[in-house]
Structures are given as C-alpha cells and as structure tokens.
Design a protein around this motif. Structure first.
Motif, PDB file in Angstrom:
ATOM      1  N   GLY A   1       1.918  48.723   2.220  1.00  0.00           N
ATOM      2  CA  GLY A   1       2.695  48.091   3.277  1.00  0.00           C
ATOM      3  C   GLY A   1       1.898  47.656   4.485  1.00  0.00           C
ATOM      4  N   ASP A   2       0.881  48.436   4.878  1.00  0.00           N
ATOM      5  CA  ASP A   2       0.120  48.106   6.083  1.00  0.00           C
ATOM      6  C   ASP A   2      -1.304  47.672   5.764  1.00  0.00           C
ATOM      7  OD1 ASP A   2      -0.793  50.530   5.207  1.00  0.00           O
ATOM      8  OD2 ASP A   2      -0.801  51.497   7.180  1.00  0.00           O
ATOM      9  N   CYS A   3      -1.538  47.235   4.523  1.00  0.00           N
ATOM     10  CA  CYS A   3      -2.874  46.779   4.138  1.00  0.00           C
ATOM     11  C   CYS A   3      -2.959  45.258   4.199  1.00  0.00           C
ATOM     12  CB  CYS A   3      -3.222  47.276   2.735  1.00  0.00           C
ATOM     13  SG  CYS A   3      -3.566  49.056   2.691  1.00  0.00           S
ATOM     14  N   ASP A   4      -4.168  44.769   4.424  1.00  0.00           N
ATOM     15  CA  ASP A   4      -4.393  43.331   4.557  1.00  0.00           C
ATOM     16  C   ASP A   4      -4.815  42.676   3.246  1.00  0.00           C
ATOM     17  OD1 ASP A   4      -4.123  43.133   7.553  1.00  0.00           O
ATOM     18  OD2 ASP A   4      -5.747  44.598   7.414  1.00  0.00           O
ATOM     19  N   ALA A   5      -5.290  43.479   2.291  1.00  0.00           N
ATOM     20  CA  ALA A   5      -5.697  42.968   0.986  1.00  0.00           C
ATOM     21  C   ALA A   5      -5.728  44.134   0.007  1.00  0.00           C
ATOM     22  CB  ALA A   5      -7.065  42.291   1.052  1.00  0.00           C
ATOM     23  N   VAL A   6      -5.717  43.791  -1.281  1.00  0.00           N
ATOM     24  CA  VAL A   6      -5.724  44.797  -2.347  1.00  0.00           C
ATOM     25  C   VAL A   6      -6.844  44.458  -3.320  1.00  0.00           C
ATOM     26  CG1 VAL A   6      -4.425  45.807  -4.272  1.00  0.00           C
ATOM     27  CG2 VAL A   6      -3.235  45.174  -2.153  1.00  0.00           C
ATOM     28  N   LEU A   7      -7.578  45.481  -3.754  1.00  0.00           N
ATOM     29  CA  LEU A   7      -8.617  45.321  -4.768  1.00  0.00           C
ATOM     30  C   LEU A   7      -8.250  46.145  -5.992  1.00  0.00           C
ATOM     31  CD1 LEU A   7     -11.363  44.390  -5.830  1.00  0.00           C
ATOM     32  CD2 LEU A   7     -12.417  46.275  -4.551  1.00  0.00           C
TER      33      LEU A   7
ATOM     34  N   PRO B   1     -34.659  40.656 -13.585  1.00  0.00           N
ATOM     35  CA  PRO B   1     -35.167  39.497 -12.843  1.00  0.00           C
ATOM     36  C   PRO B   1     -34.118  38.465 -12.420  1.00  0.00           C
ATOM     37  CG  PRO B   1     -35.595  39.188 -15.167  1.00  0.00           C
ATOM     38  CD  PRO B   1     -34.975  40.550 -15.034  1.00  0.00           C
ATOM     39  N   VAL B   2     -32.837  38.737 -12.641  1.00  0.00           N
ATOM     40  CA  VAL B   2     -31.782  37.827 -12.179  1.00  0.00           C
ATOM     41  C   VAL B   2     -30.758  38.641 -11.392  1.00  0.00           C
ATOM     42  CG1 VAL B   2     -32.100  36.282 -14.161  1.00  0.00           C
ATOM     43  CG2 VAL B   2     -30.356  38.090 -14.259  1.00  0.00           C
ATOM     44  N   PRO B   3     -29.908  37.981 -10.587  1.00  0.00           N
ATOM     45  CA  PRO B   3     -28.935  38.729  -9.788  1.00  0.00           C
ATOM     46  C   PRO B   3     -27.965  39.538 -10.649  1.00  0.00           C
ATOM     47  CG  PRO B   3     -29.107  36.466  -9.007  1.00  0.00           C
ATOM     48  CD  PRO B   3     -29.862  36.527 -10.300  1.00  0.00           C
ATOM     49  N   LEU B   4     -27.751  40.786 -10.256  1.00  0.00           N
ATOM     50  CA  LEU B   4     -26.735  41.641 -10.862  1.00  0.00           C
ATOM     51  C   LEU B   4     -25.535  41.688  -9.929  1.00  0.00           C
ATOM     52  CD1 LEU B   4     -28.935  44.665 -12.016  1.00  0.00           C
ATOM     53  CD2 LEU B   4     -27.933  42.910 -13.484  1.00  0.00           C
ATOM     54  N   VAL B   5     -24.347  41.506 -10.471  1.00  0.00           N
ATOM     55  CA  VAL B   5     -23.142  41.472  -9.645  1.00  0.00           C
ATOM     56  C   VAL B   5     -22.274  42.679  -9.958  1.00  0.00           C
ATOM     57  CG1 VAL B   5     -21.133  40.143  -8.934  1.00  0.00           C
ATOM     58  CG2 VAL B   5     -23.225  38.955  -9.629  1.00  0.00           C
ATOM     59  N   ASP B   6     -21.980  43.440  -8.936  1.00  0.00           N
ATOM     60  CA  ASP B   6     -21.104  44.608  -9.021  1.00  0.00           C
ATOM     61  C   ASP B   6     -19.676  44.167  -8.710  1.00  0.00           C
ATOM     62  OD1 ASP B   6     -19.570  46.880  -7.731  1.00  0.00           O
ATOM     63  OD2 ASP B   6     -21.361  47.986  -8.315  1.00  0.00           O
ATOM     64  N   GLY B   7     -18.734  44.484  -9.587  1.00  0.00           N
ATOM     65  CA  GLY B   7     -17.367  44.027  -9.403  1.00  0.00           C
ATOM     66  C   GLY B   7     -16.702  44.563  -8.150  1.00  0.00           C
ATOM     67  N   ILE B   8     -16.950  45.822  -7.822  1.00  0.00           N
ATOM     68  CA  ILE B   8     -16.342  46.394  -6.620  1.00  0.00           C
ATOM     69  C   ILE B   8     -16.908  45.731  -5.369  1.00  0.00           C
ATOM     70  CG2 ILE B   8     -16.091  48.480  -5.233  1.00  0.00           C
ATOM     71  CD1 ILE B   8     -14.290  48.453  -7.678  1.00  0.00           C
ATOM     72  N   ALA B   9     -18.229  45.605  -5.303  1.00  0.00           N
ATOM     73  CA  ALA B   9     -18.849  44.970  -4.137  1.00  0.00           C
ATOM     74  C   ALA B   9     -18.382  43.525  -3.986  1.00  0.00           C
ATOM     75  CB  ALA B   9     -20.368  45.034  -4.256  1.00  0.00           C
ATOM     76  N   ALA B  10     -18.371  42.780  -5.101  1.00  0.00           N
ATOM     77  CA  ALA B  10     -17.918  41.387  -5.045  1.00  0.00           C
ATOM     78  C   ALA B  10     -16.452  41.306  -4.633  1.00  0.00           C
ATOM     79  CB  ALA B  10     -18.126  40.718  -6.401  1.00  0.00           C
ATOM     80  N   GLY B  11     -15.647  42.235  -5.137  1.00  0.00           N
ATOM     81  CA  GLY B  11     -14.230  42.237  -4.796  1.00  0.00           C
ATOM     82  C   GLY B  11     -13.984  42.489  -3.323  1.00  0.00           C
ATOM     83  N   VAL B  12     -14.743  43.399  -2.730  1.00  0.00           N
ATOM     84  CA  VAL B  12     -14.598  43.685  -1.303  1.00  0.00           C
ATOM     85  C   VAL B  12     -14.950  42.451  -0.474  1.00  0.00           C
ATOM     86  CG1 VAL B  12     -15.561  45.009   0.626  1.00  0.00           C
ATOM     87  CG2 VAL B  12     -14.967  46.166  -1.515  1.00  0.00           C
ATOM     88  N   VAL B  13     -16.080  41.830  -0.800  1.00  0.00           N
ATOM     89  CA  VAL B  13     -16.527  40.660  -0.036  1.00  0.00           C
ATOM     90  C   VAL B  13     -15.521  39.515  -0.163  1.00  0.00           C
ATOM     91  CG1 VAL B  13     -18.329  38.903   0.140  1.00  0.00           C
ATOM     92  CG2 VAL B  13     -18.953  41.310  -0.171  1.00  0.00           C
ATOM     93  N   LEU B  14     -15.026  39.279  -1.375  1.00  0.00           N
ATOM     94  CA  LEU B  14     -14.066  38.194  -1.574  1.00  0.00           C
ATOM     95  C   LEU B  14     -12.739  38.497  -0.881  1.00  0.00           C
ATOM     96  CD1 LEU B  14     -13.314  35.515  -2.802  1.00  0.00           C
ATOM     97  CD2 LEU B  14     -12.787  36.679  -4.952  1.00  0.00           C
ATOM     98  N   ALA B  15     -12.294  39.744  -0.936  1.00  0.00           N
ATOM     99  CA  ALA B  15     -11.045  40.113  -0.265  1.00  0.00           C
ATOM    100  C   ALA B  15     -11.155  39.884   1.238  1.00  0.00           C
ATOM    101  CB  ALA B  15     -10.703  41.569  -0.566  1.00  0.00           C
ATOM    102  N   GLN B  16     -12.288  40.250   1.816  1.00  0.00           N
ATOM    103  CA  GLN B  16     -12.489  40.019   3.247  1.00  0.00           C
ATOM    104  C   GLN B  16     -12.437  38.529   3.570  1.00  0.00           C
ATOM    105  OE1 GLN B  16     -15.347  43.817   4.471  1.00  0.00           O
ATOM    106  NE2 GLN B  16     -16.283  41.989   3.632  1.00  0.00           N
ATOM    107  N   ALA B  17     -13.055  37.718   2.713  1.00  0.00           N
ATOM    108  CA  ALA B  17     -13.060  36.272   2.940  1.00  0.00           C
ATOM    109  C   ALA B  17     -11.647  35.695   2.864  1.00  0.00           C
ATOM    110  CB  ALA B  17     -13.972  35.588   1.924  1.00  0.00           C
ATOM    111  N   LEU B  18     -10.856  36.173   1.912  1.00  0.00           N
ATOM    112  CA  LEU B  18      -9.488  35.671   1.785  1.00  0.00           C
ATOM    113  C   LEU B  18      -8.651  36.028   3.009  1.00  0.00           C
ATOM    114  CD1 LEU B  18      -8.737  36.431  -1.977  1.00  0.00           C
ATOM    115  CD2 LEU B  18      -9.147  34.200  -0.930  1.00  0.00           C
ATOM    116  N   VAL B  19      -8.844  37.223   3.537  1.00  0.00           N
ATOM    117  CA  VAL B  19      -8.122  37.608   4.753  1.00  0.00           C
ATOM    118  C   VAL B  19      -8.542  36.708   5.914  1.00  0.00           C
ATOM    119  CG1 VAL B  19      -7.789  39.449   6.451  1.00  0.00           C
ATOM    120  CG2 VAL B  19      -7.740  39.981   4.005  1.00  0.00           C
TER     121      VAL B  19
END
Length: 248
Positions: free
Chosen positions: A66-72, A194-212
């Motif tokens: 109810g009082d959250c700005d985004a959900v992951l 030797p290539v970027p590794l993407v963590d789903g939780i980290a990516a989700g947090v960053v994207l959620a912040q951007a959407l807000v």
C-alpha cells in the motif's frame, strides 16, 4: 522511495540474499522492504509450484504494497508478474525481465544461465514472453543441490565455466544470471568473465527506480488497468479488500 521486494519462495535465506543485493544496487534514499511467502514451495522449480506461488505473492502485495512506490518480483520465473501489475497501484518489475533488457542494452546478443535442467523450458517461456528471443545467443543450465540455493559457493566455478562457454562458443556479448539463488553472484565473478554479467535483482532495483522517476500515470484501460471491484469467497480478508477496490 520504498521498493517492495517479493520472494514467492518460502526460503527466508534466499530473501535475505536478494535483499542484500538490492541494497547494494539501490541509490541513497531507496528503502528495500523484503517479504517472503509464508506458504508454498521452498524453491519454485516447476510450473505447478510457480502457479501456487502466484497467489501467495498477490497476498503479500495486498499486505505490504500500500505505501510502496514500486514492486520487484524476486523470482526468476517472473512469477505472477502480470497479476501483480494488474493489482498493484505502482510499477512492478520482474527480475528476469529487467536483466534481459539490461543485457540487450549492454551487448548485441545475450547468453542466459539458469538453475536446473527441469526449468530449461520454463525459462524459455519466460524469454518468449519478454519478446527478445532474437537477441538470445544461447541458454545453459547449472544443476544445483538444495543446499546450493542457500549458498552457491560450491557452484561458482561451474557458473564461470558455463559463462565462458556461452561467450566462446555462443558469441554472447553479455550474460544474464537468472535465479534468486544467484543474487549477488555476478559482482563476485565478473573479473573472471570477459563480458558484462547482469544480476536480475540489481537490474530490477535500478529499473524500478527509473520507472518511479518517470512518474508514469496508471493506465485506466487495458489488461493492466486496476480491475473493477469483485467479490472473492474464502480468501484472506486482505485479498478481499484488495479486490473490493480498497487500494492505497
């Protein structure tokens, strides 16, 4: 902002691992509220378990959202994503959805590593749903014992070897580590790949912040608009209130 991290598994240790990874990825001022399902599978690994977990996750949303700005969604099958998007009053991000989009932005074609041979087809469906299969360089699995979900230290070398194989033979230019059990692992092993590794939780947090930050309006039509008030029978009162239209 307040970010609600929902783990549909009932294993609290996995929630804590995801929470720690989310805190590390969050910017100052973002509060991570991490919750764990109280009923259902210890680790979601099948289609049936995935279905069972969805209801528990909607209930967690009703209790804590109810009082959250985004959900992951902290389940790598992006469990219940569409249902949560329909019911939530704020943006909802799936961890695998976020990771795949981030991987495509970082490299032309991405590789995908998930836990367990049985889940291979389920992850394939998740990738199809996201709509970026044309960018998939290859998909591999890492077999995990029950204890590995709590502490993946024993499989680190296997994950690295799998990642290197996708780079060398699949020509992957970025890699997604799918699975809440892998939370935080990308940062630990990045120097060995030797290539970027993407963590789903980290990516989700960053994207959620951007959407807000975008301050999007809530759709009033379409399949992700808030559903009209409906009567539910035999379910917890908090769900009844959610579907009666009592939303913050």
């Amino acid at each position: 902002m307040r970010l609600l991290l929902i783990n549909g598994n009932t294993t609290a240790a996995m929630t804590e691992r995801c929470r720690a990874t989310a805190i590390a990825a969050a910017r100052p001022g973002t509060e991570i509220v991490a919750v764990t399902a109280s009923r259902g599978p210890r680790v979601i690994a099948t289609r049936t378990e995935n279905a069972l977990a969805t209801a528990a996750m909607v209930e967690l949303l009703a209790e804590h959202g109810g009082d959250c700005d985004a959900v992951l969604v902290a389940v790598s099958f992006d469990t219940g994503l569409d249902a949560l998007r329909e019911a939530a009053p704020c943006p909802v991000v799936g961890m695998t959805e976020a990771a795949v989009h981030a991987a495509c932005l970082l490299g032309g074609r991405f590789g995908f590593i998930g836990p367990g041979e049985h889940a291979f087809g389920i992850y394939r469906d998740v990738l199809e749903r996201i709509g970026l299969m044309s960018k998939l360089a290859g998909q591999s699995v890492v077999e995990m014992r029950p204890e590995d979900y709590l502490d993946p230290a024993a499989i680190v070398d296997t994950v690295v070897a799998t990642a290197l194989d996708l780079v060398r033979h699949g020509r992957a230019e970025s890699l997604v580590l799918a699975g809440a059990a892998f939370a935080g692992l990308a940062a630990e092993i990045q120097a060995r790949v030797p290539v970027p590794l993407v963590d789903g939780i980290a990516a989700g947090v960053v994207l959620a912040q951007a959407l807000v930050d975008l301050r999007p309006m809530r759709a009033t039509v379409g399949s992700h608009a808030l559903p009209p008030a409906r009567e539910l029978v035999g379910l917890p009162p908090v769900l009844g209130r959610l579907f009666a239209g009592e939303r913050s």
